[in-house]
Design an enzyme around this catalytic site. Structure first.
Site, PDB file in Angstrom:
ATOM      1  N   CYS A  13       2.842  -5.075   6.740  1.00  0.00           N
ATOM      2  CA  CYS A  13       2.502  -4.791   5.349  1.00  0.00           C
ATOM      3  C   CYS A  13       3.678  -4.109   4.638  1.00  0.00           C
ATOM      4  O   CYS A  13       4.616  -3.628   5.269  1.00  0.00           O
ATOM      5  CB  CYS A  13       1.261  -3.910   5.273  1.00  0.00           C
TER       6      CYS A  13
ATOM      7  N   HIS B  49       0.822  -1.216   0.000  1.00  0.00           N
ATOM      8  CA  HIS B  49       0.000   0.000   0.000  1.00  0.00           C
ATOM      9  C   HIS B  49       0.851   1.259   0.000  1.00  0.00           C
ATOM     10  O   HIS B  49       2.057   1.243   0.285  1.00  0.00           O
ATOM     11  CB  HIS B  49      -0.966   0.001   1.197  1.00  0.00           C
TER      12      HIS B  49
END
Length: 547
Positions: A468, A449
């Site tokens: 992440c 992301h």
């Protein structure tokens, strides 16, 4: 009977005196006796050395009527010498030649060569034993070259990429190798289908040569703060010495050996560039830690990563894939061996390590909500709300039920241990996921992301997330992924990244995403690249490789 008569004739033709007495038993008889007296599942031992699968050896030799594989009429063949050479070369695969009985094999070879000089027949018992050792060594080396010596599922540190399945039959491979008299070629075909593997072998070979000329004292050096030009410090002479050793600097005259001068500054920058550090010329903890590695230590590091390459399935070498090397803080989008896109990434902190796994990238979410994981909500968000009732509003967060229905935060007892709700952050410029996320569904709830904290990409150490992968250039990555959908122009992508509500876009084809952990590789020019072991995983693996 013919074999015994032939051996007797050979004995006398070699010049032995008739006064000497001996008993000659054929090699194949000895092989049959050894193997037929071994029970399946039991360990077969030769001179105290435990061999591998008895069943495999029994099948191989019974298929050839128990004829020896590595000698002819008691004399070692050229391909026996070739296999011994390949066993020794296994050190450049990061493997241990001792795992393939090299000490005992060498002892047999030396004895047989001495027998040849003294015109003494090699005893059939010893020829048979050596034959078994060489065959077992071939089987074992072939297995390790194809799939690795260590089973990654047994590691304490997780590796969740399915290990490569075997695509060869070791017995058939050996039969073919002996028929063609091509031991090396047969073993080479087991190498991983990655060009960096062979280049990595050559790096280990060159480091081995470097280690032979190494006379430095590799004691660990440390610095309390970064050293800059004109600083003086006791480690400066050691830094200079090691940069000269590695070829980044030539000896030069000094007025003050402890002073950080401009000549040393240029070589430090060159060293930092080569080793993936910010080339600021400052001698900080990362530069010093890297310079503490001797050639032997770097050989170990390279060995570990060749083992990791041996685990990877052949399907990893796809025509198109997204490869994230966590240890290198970098994402590469590769198509037909060309790198279409490369970007810095931020990965998980050591206690929130990004996992090692593979999963297909299937869709994008523009202007996403950040659905905050329960652990982060419990450990970070809720305590912040207790201290500051306006925290949620300030962070553009909202509380919702599991069905997605908004809940008034003022009606919640934030002191209660029971919290049956979800917290999410609304789309916007301050959203922790940034303006787009790239989804490859997996059990870890990890994805790639954007991030509003762009300044973090300037840092050398980028193990900063909860697991992440944060991407530095998400707009370009999104454009490449959507290039087969003409409606997704640059303008439309920018618009989608600034919405106040989520927009999901499915990809036309799934693209494998592979998260790996490689602290060493060799580039297309054969140049080595070493990276810090940010999750402290190398030590466990090197111990298992050397066991």
């Amino acid at each position: 009977m013919y074999q015994i008569v032939f051996s007797l004739l050979l004995f006398f033709n070699m010049g032995f005196t008739t006064g000497e007495s001996f008993f000659f038993s054929s090699v194949s008889d000895r092989l049959r006796a050894i193997l037929e007296n071994s029970e399946p599942g039991e360990s077969l031992r030769v001179r105290g050395i435990s061999l591998g699968k008895v069943e495999e050896l029994q099948v191989f030799y019974s298929n050839r009527s128990f004829d020896e594989a590595w000698s002819e009429q008691g004399i070692l063949t050229e391909w026996a010498y070739e296999l011994r050479f390949e066993i020794k070369q296994a050190q450049f695969d990061g493997l241990q030649p001792k795992d393939y009985h090299i000490e005992l094999i060498d002892a047999f070879f030396a004895s047989f060569e001495q027998n040849k000089k003294s015109k003494t027949i090699n005893p059939a018992e010893e020829v048979a034993e050596l034959d078994l050792l060489l065959t077992d060594a071939f089987f074992r080396l072939a297995t390790h070259l194809e799939r690795g010596k260590v089973d990654p599922s047994q590691l304490k540190s997780p590796w969740d990429i399915t290990r490569k399945s075997s695509r060869i039959n070791a017995i058939s491979l050996l039969v073919q190798a002996l028929e063609r008299k091509e031991i090396r070629k047969s073993l080479e075909q087991l190498y991983p289908n990655f060009s960096i593997y062979k280049r990595g072998r050559e790096v280990i070979r060159s480091l081995d040569e470097k280690a032979k000329e190494d006379s430095l004292d590799w004691k660990v050096i440390k610095v309390d703060k970064s050293l800059k030009v004109n600083d003086s410090h006791a480690v400066i002479p050691v830094v200079r010495e090691r940069l000269i050793f590695w070829g980044y600097l030539k000896p030069y005259s000094l007025t003050d050996p402890k002073k950080y001068d401009s000549t040393l500054f240029e070589s430090v920058k060159a060293y930092q560039v080569k080793n993936g550090m910010e080339p600021d010329g400052a001698i900080g903890k990362n530069t010093v830690a890297s310079l503490n590695a001797s050639p032997r230590m770097l050989m170990d590091k390279a060995s570990i990563n060749l083992e990791r390459l041996r685990w990877l399935p052949d399907t990893i070498k796809e025509a198109e894939l997204v490869l994230v090397n966590i240890a290198n803080y970098r994402l590469d989008y590769i198509q037909r061996l060309d790198t279409l896109f490369s970007s810095k990434v931020i990965v998980g902190k050591s206690f929130h390590a990004s996992p090692i796994f593979s999963s297909p990238l299937t869709y994008l979410v523009f202007s996403p909500y950040w659905n905050i994981p329960a652990s982060i909500a419990r450990n970070e968000i809720i305590p912040s709300v207790r201290k500051n009732p306006n925290y949620l509003e300030q962070k553009r967060m909202e509380v919702v039920t599991t069905a997605g229905k908004p809940v008034d935060p003022s009606q919640i007892n934030w002191s209660s241990k029971n919290f049956p709700y979800l917290i999410r952050q609304k789309p916007g410029p301050d959203n922790s996921l940034g303006s787009v996320k790239f989804m490859f569904p997996n059990k870890y709830s990890v994805y790639i992301h954007d991030t509003p904290s762009k300044s973090l990409f300037l840092r050398e150490d980028r193990a900063l997330s909860h697991g992440c992968i944060r991407l530095q250039n998400p707009e370009k990555f999104a454009a490449l992924l959507l290039r087969d959908q003409p409606q997704w122009t640059e303008a439309k992508i920018k618009e989608a990244m600034s919405r106040d509500s989520e927009l999901i876009v499915n990809l036309k084809s799934k693209i494998p995403v592979v998260l790996v952990y490689l602290t060493f590789w060799a580039d297309s020019k054969g140049e080595p690249h070493f990276r810090p072991d940010i999750y402290n995983r190398d030590a466990e693996l090197i111990a298992l490789l050397k066991r």
